[in-house]
Design a protein around this motif. Structure first.
Motif, PDB file in Angstrom:
ATOM      1  N   THR A 248       0.834  -1.206   0.000  1.00  0.00           N
ATOM      2  CA  THR A 248       0.000   0.000   0.000  1.00  0.00           C
ATOM      3  C   THR A 248       0.865   1.250   0.000  1.00  0.00           C
ATOM      4  N   PHE A 249       1.938   1.240   0.802  1.00  0.00           N
ATOM      5  CA  PHE A 249       2.831   2.398   0.782  1.00  0.00           C
ATOM      6  C   PHE A 249       3.488   2.549  -0.588  1.00  0.00           C
ATOM      7  N   GLU A 250       3.794   1.433  -1.240  1.00  0.00           N
ATOM      8  CA  GLU A 250       4.392   1.507  -2.576  1.00  0.00           C
ATOM      9  C   GLU A 250       3.430   2.140  -3.580  1.00  0.00           C
ATOM     10  N   ALA A 251       2.129   1.903  -3.400  1.00  0.00           N
ATOM     11  CA  ALA A 251       1.139   2.566  -4.256  1.00  0.00           C
ATOM     12  C   ALA A 251       1.150   4.074  -4.016  1.00  0.00           C
ATOM     13  N   VAL A 252       1.264   4.489  -2.743  1.00  0.00           N
ATOM     14  CA  VAL A 252       1.381   5.910  -2.407  1.00  0.00           C
ATOM     15  C   VAL A 252       2.656   6.487  -3.019  1.00  0.00           C
ATOM     16  N   LEU A 253       3.742   5.757  -2.885  1.00  0.00           N
ATOM     17  CA  LEU A 253       5.027   6.186  -3.434  1.00  0.00           C
ATOM     18  C   LEU A 253       4.922   6.374  -4.944  1.00  0.00           C
ATOM     19  N   CYS A 299      -9.137  -0.562  -2.248  1.00  0.00           N
ATOM     20  CA  CYS A 299      -9.730  -0.053  -1.005  1.00  0.00           C
ATOM     21  C   CYS A 299      -8.631   0.383  -0.028  1.00  0.00           C
ATOM     22  N   ASP A 300      -7.553  -0.392   0.064  1.00  0.00           N
ATOM     23  CA  ASP A 300      -6.423  -0.016   0.923  1.00  0.00           C
ATOM     24  C   ASP A 300      -5.766   1.263   0.420  1.00  0.00           C
ATOM     25  N   TRP A 301      -5.639   1.385  -0.908  1.00  0.00           N
ATOM     26  CA  TRP A 301      -5.041   2.595  -1.476  1.00  0.00           C
ATOM     27  C   TRP A 301      -5.887   3.820  -1.146  1.00  0.00           C
ATOM     28  N   LEU A 302      -7.207   3.675  -1.227  1.00  0.00           N
ATOM     29  CA  LEU A 302      -8.094   4.803  -0.939  1.00  0.00           C
ATOM     30  C   LEU A 302      -7.927   5.258   0.511  1.00  0.00           C
ATOM     31  N   ALA A 303      -7.827   4.293   1.436  1.00  0.00           N
ATOM     32  CA  ALA A 303      -7.646   4.650   2.847  1.00  0.00           C
ATOM     33  C   ALA A 303      -6.332   5.399   3.043  1.00  0.00           C
ATOM     34  N   ALA A 304      -5.275   4.953   2.351  1.00  0.00           N
ATOM     35  CA  ALA A 304      -3.976   5.631   2.467  1.00  0.00           C
ATOM     36  C   ALA A 304      -4.034   7.025   1.851  1.00  0.00           C
ATOM     37  N   ALA A 305      -4.735   7.165   0.731  1.00  0.00           N
ATOM     38  CA  ALA A 305      -4.873   8.477   0.095  1.00  0.00           C
ATOM     39  C   ALA A 305      -5.582   9.453   1.024  1.00  0.00           C
ATOM     40  N   ASP A 306      -6.590   8.976   1.736  1.00  0.00           N
ATOM     41  CA  ASP A 306      -7.295   9.826   2.702  1.00  0.00           C
ATOM     42  C   ASP A 306      -6.387  10.180   3.869  1.00  0.00           C
ATOM     43  N   ARG A 307      -5.604   9.218   4.309  1.00  0.00           N
ATOM     44  CA  ARG A 307      -4.699   9.428   5.446  1.00  0.00           C
ATOM     45  C   ARG A 307      -3.679  10.520   5.152  1.00  0.00           C
ATOM     46  N   TYR A 308      -3.173  10.580   3.915  1.00  0.00           N
ATOM     47  CA  TYR A 308      -2.132  11.548   3.567  1.00  0.00           C
ATOM     48  C   TYR A 308      -2.672  12.710   2.733  1.00  0.00           C
ATOM     49  N   ASP A 309      -4.000  12.833   2.643  1.00  0.00           N
ATOM     50  CA  ASP A 309      -4.644  13.955   1.947  1.00  0.00           C
ATOM     51  C   ASP A 309      -4.167  14.064   0.498  1.00  0.00           C
ATOM     52  N   LEU A 310      -4.178  12.912  -0.193  1.00  0.00           N
ATOM     53  CA  LEU A 310      -3.824  12.866  -1.606  1.00  0.00           C
ATOM     54  C   LEU A 310      -5.133  12.854  -2.400  1.00  0.00           C
ATOM     55  N   GLU A 311      -5.648  14.044  -2.684  1.00  0.00           N
ATOM     56  CA  GLU A 311      -6.995  14.187  -3.234  1.00  0.00           C
ATOM     57  C   GLU A 311      -7.140  13.473  -4.578  1.00  0.00           C
ATOM     58  N   LEU A 315      -9.596  10.244  -5.579  1.00  0.00           N
ATOM     59  CA  LEU A 315     -10.601  10.281  -6.639  1.00  0.00           C
ATOM     60  C   LEU A 315     -10.368   9.186  -7.672  1.00  0.00           C
ATOM     61  N   LEU A 316      -9.099   8.897  -7.984  1.00  0.00           N
ATOM     62  CA  LEU A 316      -8.802   7.804  -8.909  1.00  0.00           C
ATOM     63  C   LEU A 316      -9.280   6.477  -8.328  1.00  0.00           C
ATOM     64  N   CYS A 317      -9.080   6.284  -7.034  1.00  0.00           N
ATOM     65  CA  CYS A 317      -9.547   5.057  -6.381  1.00  0.00           C
ATOM     66  C   CYS A 317     -11.073   5.007  -6.369  1.00  0.00           C
ATOM     67  N   ASP A 338     -18.017   6.488   3.175  1.00  0.00           N
ATOM     68  CA  ASP A 338     -18.385   7.364   4.294  1.00  0.00           C
ATOM     69  C   ASP A 338     -17.217   7.551   5.249  1.00  0.00           C
ATOM     70  N   ARG A 339     -16.468   6.466   5.504  1.00  0.00           N
ATOM     71  CA  ARG A 339     -15.361   6.513   6.464  1.00  0.00           C
ATOM     72  C   ARG A 339     -14.213   7.375   5.952  1.00  0.00           C
ATOM     73  N   HIS A 340     -14.002   7.390   4.632  1.00  0.00           N
ATOM     74  CA  HIS A 340     -12.820   8.072   4.091  1.00  0.00           C
ATOM     75  C   HIS A 340     -13.174   9.311   3.265  1.00  0.00           C
TER      76      HIS A 340
END
Length: 392
Positions: A248-253, A299-311, A315-317, A338-340
């Motif tokens: 998941t972090f690699e997807a953020v990276l 779904c994991d990527w979306l949670a990470a995007a929300d965590r680091y405010d990667l708008e 949206l892509l997720c 709703d959660r993210h």
């Protein structure tokens, strides 16, 4: 006898500005898709051969369309087969050239796809499709989810062809390559000044790039809470990431340096992902990944995007998840949205669940029971939607 003068000037006589000209002939193709769910398919099949189920009207390319489905076959000759057709609803049409395809998603991620060539829809030929798309026996054993059949029709409409005016030859400017340059910077590790530690893996990166892309990392590295020089916390040279899978972090990276989601479904098209040491976790997670597992990964990527405010990543997720919505996962996706903080995905899920006949099937899923227990306010949103549309 002297030769007659030429009616046309020689190339050397022409003005220099006209020696290099160009014109372009182009045909625009507009593409769109429509998802059609038939809840209680077995009841529709029992009505017999020739009985039709129509989708709602949808628009692609400026024309109105509908899907015609015959659950038990169109005619006696097609009995035992599912018949599918695309029908043109627009009336003021002489001819429109269309390429279309139908897809059926199964509960295990199976996909049945049959595509057409270009066909002409006219006043006399308003409907094209497949009389024997798939045997009903195969359909019932492989492609139904809680007696619900989900069909996706993709339509490509050819618009008017045209030739542009002749104009002087222009200088070709290539598309921006900054994302490729940043990806190569990450891969080379040149100038890296921070190491992220995720699980047992280390990732060398650049603080300024992370800060530029994420307000969360900007505050961590350069904000008032950043450590002083020589400190050992969030602003130092080593940052420990907790509660996140390496993949998941690699997807953020990957997103931070390329502005795209990782192409894990077809990684042969991305040499960076297939060769770089930065994506070992993603390669392992994507190897033999089923459609449902790939959905859980997003779904994991979306949670990470929300965590680091990667708008944009969020949206892509959201977009990717909306394309895979069905009866079985609709409630779980709604809870995730709703959660993210995903208002668009949340509205999409509410509209889908509130569609005629869908709610009853969703209520029978485990995802709905979890949604009801964990997010009762979201259930209220669905009920309000049903009330506003007069579906209850």
């Amino acid at each position: 006898m002297a030769a007659a003068p030429s009616a046309f000037p020689s190339p050397t006589d022409a003005p220099f500005s006209l020696r290099h000209t160009m014109s372009t002939h182009s045909t625009e193709v507009v593409r769109g898709s429509h998802q059609f769910s038939i809840v209680g398919y077995s009841l529709q099949k029992r009505t017999g051969v020739g009985k039709i189920v129509r989708s709602g009207a949808f628009e692609v390319g400026g024309y109105s369309w509908t899907i015609r489905c015959y659950p038990a076959g169109n005619t006696k000759e097609e009995e035992g087969y599912l018949s599918l057709f695309l029908e043109l609803l627009s009336t003021a049409v002489d001819k429109v050239s269309v390429k279309y395809s139908f897809e059926i998603n199964g509960p295990m991620g199976n996909l049945f796809d049959q595509s057409s060539t270009w066909d002409d829809f006219t006043r006399n030929d308003k409907s094209w499709g497949f009389r024997k798309f798939v045997k009903v026996e195969s359909l019932e054993s492989q492609y139904l989810i809680n007696d619900c059949l989900t069909i996706r029709c993709t339509v490509e409409v050819q618009k008017e062809s045209m030739t542009g005016a002749t104009r002087p030859y222009f200088i070709t400017v290539p598309p921006s390559g900054i994302c490729q340059d940043l990806a190569q910077l990450l891969d080379s590790k040149q100038g890296s000044d921070v190491t992220f530690q995720v699980g047992q893996n280390d990732y060398d990166a650049h603080k300024v790039v992370f800060a530029m892309r994420s307000p969360v990392f900007s505050a961590q590295f350069f904000g008032s809470l950043a450590d002083k020089p020589g400190g050992s916390g969030g602003g130092g040279h080593h940052v420990r990431i907790h509660d996140l899978k390496p993949s998941t972090f690699e997807a953020v990276l990957h997103f931070i340096y390329t502005d795209t989601l990782p192409p894990v479904e077809d990684d042969d098209d991305d040499l960076l992902l297939s060769e770089s040491t930065n994506y070992r976790g993603l390669r392992e997670a994507a190897a033999g990944c089923s459609k449902e597992s790939h959905r859980e990964m997003i779904c994991d990527w979306l949670a990470a995007a929300d965590r680091y405010d990667l708008e944009r990543m969020r949206l892509l997720c959201e977009s990717a998840l909306s394309e895979t919505i069905d009866v079985e996962n609709a409630a779980g996706t709604l809870e995730l949205a709703d959660r993210h903080h995903c208002p668009q995905l949340k509205a999409f899920c509410v509209d889908y669940i509130a569609s005629p006949g869908v709610l009853k099937a969703v209520l029978a899923t485990g995802g709905y029971r979890e949604l009801k227990a964990n997010s009762p306010s979201v259930v209220a949103d669905v009920l309000e939607k049903l009330a506003s549309t007069g579906s209850c």
